[in-house]
Design an enzyme around this catalytic site. Structure first.
Site, PDB file in Angstrom:
ATOM      1  N   THR A  19       0.701  -1.208  -0.122  1.00 37.40           N
ATOM      2  CA  THR A  19      -0.022  -0.202  -0.051  1.00 37.40           C
ATOM      3  C   THR A  19       0.792   1.049   0.108  1.00 37.40           C
ATOM      4  O   THR A  19       0.488   2.193  -0.504  1.00 37.40           O
ATOM      5  CB  THR A  19      -0.879   0.029   1.197  1.00 37.40           C
ATOM      6  OG1 THR A  19      -1.680  -1.056   0.976  1.00 37.40           O
ATOM      7  CG2 THR A  19      -1.874   1.266   1.154  1.00 37.40           C
ATOM      8  N   ASP A  63       2.003  -7.659  -4.113  1.00 38.44           N
ATOM      9  CA  ASP A  63       1.122  -7.916  -2.994  1.00 38.44           C
ATOM     10  C   ASP A  63       1.636  -8.631  -1.996  1.00 38.44           C
ATOM     11  O   ASP A  63       1.953  -9.727  -2.304  1.00 38.44           O
ATOM     12  CB  ASP A  63      -0.350  -8.302  -3.306  1.00 38.44           C
ATOM     13  CG  ASP A  63      -1.349  -8.119  -2.260  1.00 38.44           C
ATOM     14  OD1 ASP A  63      -1.130  -8.790  -1.085  1.00 38.44           O
ATOM     15  OD2 ASP A  63      -2.333  -7.297  -2.163  1.00 38.44           O
ATOM     16  N   SER A  65       0.601 -10.723   0.096  1.00 42.23           N
ATOM     17  CA  SER A  65       0.071 -12.004   0.223  1.00 42.23           C
ATOM     18  C   SER A  65       0.754 -12.878  -0.858  1.00 42.23           C
ATOM     19  O   SER A  65       0.412 -14.412  -0.610  1.00 42.23           O
ATOM     20  CB  SER A  65      -1.490 -11.878  -0.268  1.00 42.23           C
ATOM     21  OG  SER A  65      -2.116 -11.034   0.875  1.00 42.23           O
ATOM     22  N   THR A  95       1.775  -5.188   4.402  1.00 41.30           N
ATOM     23  CA  THR A  95       1.502  -5.331   5.821  1.00 41.30           C
ATOM     24  C   THR A  95       1.267  -6.756   6.023  1.00 41.30           C
ATOM     25  O   THR A  95       1.836  -7.314   7.331  1.00 41.30           O
ATOM     26  CB  THR A  95       0.638  -4.403   6.639  1.00 41.30           C
ATOM     27  OG1 THR A  95      -0.485  -4.620   6.128  1.00 41.30           O
ATOM     28  CG2 THR A  95       1.240  -2.840   6.641  1.00 41.30           C
ATOM     29  N   ASP A  96       0.551  -7.441   5.424  1.00 41.39           N
ATOM     30  CA  ASP A  96      -0.128  -8.715   5.480  1.00 41.39           C
ATOM     31  C   ASP A  96       0.825  -9.664   5.976  1.00 41.39           C
ATOM     32  O   ASP A  96       0.714 -10.547   6.946  1.00 41.39           O
ATOM     33  CB  ASP A  96      -0.886  -9.238   4.311  1.00 41.39           C
ATOM     34  CG  ASP A  96      -2.302  -8.455   4.353  1.00 41.39           C
ATOM     35  OD1 ASP A  96      -2.571  -7.574   5.383  1.00 41.39           O
ATOM     36  OD2 ASP A  96      -3.094  -8.533   3.492  1.00 41.39           O
ATOM     37  N   THR A 282       2.500 -21.120  21.531  1.00 39.88           N
ATOM     38  CA  THR A 282       1.208 -20.789  21.966  1.00 39.88           C
ATOM     39  C   THR A 282       0.239 -20.121  21.182  1.00 39.88           C
ATOM     40  O   THR A 282       0.610 -19.241  20.301  1.00 39.88           O
ATOM     41  CB  THR A 282       1.072 -20.173  23.257  1.00 39.88           C
ATOM     42  OG1 THR A 282      -0.106 -19.712  23.601  1.00 39.88           O
ATOM     43  CG2 THR A 282       2.152 -18.773  23.191  1.00 39.88           C
ATOM     44  N   GLN A 283      -1.086 -20.329  21.181  1.00 35.80           N
ATOM     45  CA  GLN A 283      -2.138 -19.407  20.294  1.00 35.80           C
ATOM     46  C   GLN A 283      -2.184 -18.199  20.939  1.00 35.80           C
ATOM     47  O   GLN A 283      -2.674 -17.228  20.358  1.00 35.80           O
ATOM     48  CB  GLN A 283      -3.365 -20.102  20.418  1.00 35.80           C
ATOM     49  CG  GLN A 283      -3.505 -21.190  19.648  1.00 35.80           C
ATOM     50  CD  GLN A 283      -4.978 -21.954  19.619  1.00 35.80           C
ATOM     51  OE1 GLN A 283      -5.935 -21.572  19.883  1.00 35.80           O
ATOM     52  NE2 GLN A 283      -4.969 -23.379  19.357  1.00 35.80           N
ATOM     53  N   CYS A 284      -1.685 -17.889  22.069  1.00 34.70           N
ATOM     54  CA  CYS A 284      -2.013 -16.762  22.708  1.00 34.70           C
ATOM     55  C   CYS A 284      -1.177 -15.504  22.217  1.00 34.70           C
ATOM     56  O   CYS A 284       0.056 -15.953  21.852  1.00 34.70           O
ATOM     57  CB  CYS A 284      -1.750 -16.787  24.162  1.00 34.70           C
ATOM     58  SG  CYS A 284      -2.719 -17.904  25.263  1.00 34.70           S
TER      59      CYS A 284
END
Length: 347
Positions: A19, A63, A65, A95-96, A282-284
């Site tokens: 962007t 991009d 992605s 940023t992605d 961890t998912q946290c």
């Protein structure tokens, strides 16, 4: 930085896409990448730095992605080729997947003694309320910052919304806010206000002063498997029986926990016996894996799952790909996964 240092400072800006590089066409109103070879014309504020600023542009711009290990290598090769000509590097990136690319680059550069600063924006640089100009201008200033001839931040970093983060510690936390990135488990390396306050106690310096090495081999036969309530045996078996699979990043609950179903543990044991490497994160958003703290992670230790400690998922998957790419013995890979290579783990 002294006046003499400023006059001889050279910065290379690498525009990969994203962007930040977009400007609005005056007639059609559509967004298109601006000409980065005219960057000082497009962003006249850069002229106030007494730096030599040059640019390299991906053609066509990507991009983020669509970023892949092949593109990570392309960025690294550009930096390697120009390493002796420039004092610092600014990589403009969508940023992605910026946190993935920054993590990968951190592993690729051994004995780094110059800044590689990733930045981007949430709004195109050609729009009135853009965050892109500040992000770019301050990234250039950080990339140029030196004291006694030495770079102040000889790391791969992400700069966004007035904060500088270690690249392999940052994650994208918001799709809409200007404060798109966050580093929960490691402090900011610098904060930009009226002045840029460098937190030198948290910045890694190349004390060995070895020769720069750039390792560009990655193995993408890996997968991220997020554990969730109700995950079934068919899904688990399907993932672990992917042809050619060499490594799995397990995103587990809390401090590294999984359901205690026997089929799940048996599936993990079978995979490890086939030399598939399992790395537990961890998912946290914050905290760390502490396998064995609860009964629900004890079996993972016994099976031979490697602790990812407080690594981000982005740092974990790129590290796994990187180490597999070095064609090391499985025992050596597991040992290196469990230790910090570039400050991605708190020790």
């Amino acid at each position: 930085m002294t006046n003499s240092e400023e006059k001889e400072t050279s910065i290379l800006i690498i525009y990969t896409g994203g962007t930040i590089g977009m400007v609005q066409h005056p007639h059609s109103g559509t967004l298109a990448p601006f000409k980065f070879d005219q960057i000082k014309k497009e962003i006249p504020e850069l002229n106030k730095f007494n730096y030599n600023i040059e640019t390299v542009t991906f053609t066509p711009p990507l991009d983020s992605s669509n970023m892949s290990p092949r593109n990570w290598v392309k960025i690294a090769r550009i930096i390697q080729k120009n390493y002796n000509r420039f004092n610092g590097f600014v990589v403009l990136h969508g940023t992605d997947t910026m946190a993935y690319t920054a993590s990968a680059l951190s592993y690729m550069f051994e004995n780094l003694d110059k800044p590689i600063i990733f930045t981007g924006s949430q709004l195109p640089i050609g729009t009135l309320r853009t965050d892109g100009k500040e992000n770019l201008i301050t990234s250039v200033e950080i990339a140029a910052a030196r004291k006694n001839g030495m770079s102040l931040v000889p790391e791969v970093c992400i700069y966004f919304d007035f904060k500088l983060y270690r690249g392999n510690r940052a994650v994208k936390r918001d799709a809409d806010l200007f404060s798109a990135f966050r580093s929960v488990n490691y402090p900011e390396l610098a904060v930009a206000g009226v002045d840029i306050r460098f937190r030198t106690e948290f910045i890694h310096c190349n004390e060995n002063k070895g020769i720069l090495k750039v390792n560009t081999q990655f193995d993408d036969n890996v997968v991220i498997l997020k554990i969730f309530p109700g995950i079934n045996q068919q899904v688990f078996n399907s993932v672990f029986n992917i042809p050619g699979l060499k490594g799995v990043v397990l995103e587990t609950f809390g401090s590294g926990n999984v359901p205690t179903s026997r089929w799940l543990i048996n599936c993990i044991k079978k995979a490890i016996r086939r030399n598939i490497i399992l790395l537990n994160v961890t998912q946290c958003e914050g905290g760390r894996v502490s396998m064995g703290q609860y009964e629900t992670s004890l079996d993972l230790i016994k099976a031979g799952v490697v602790s990812g400690h407080d690594m981000t998922t982005e740092a974990a998957i790129t590290k796994l790909m990187f180490l597999l790419g070095q064609e090391l013995p499985v025992t050596e890979i597991k040992m290196r996964l469990n230790k910090s290579l570039r400050g991605e783990i708190s020790e």
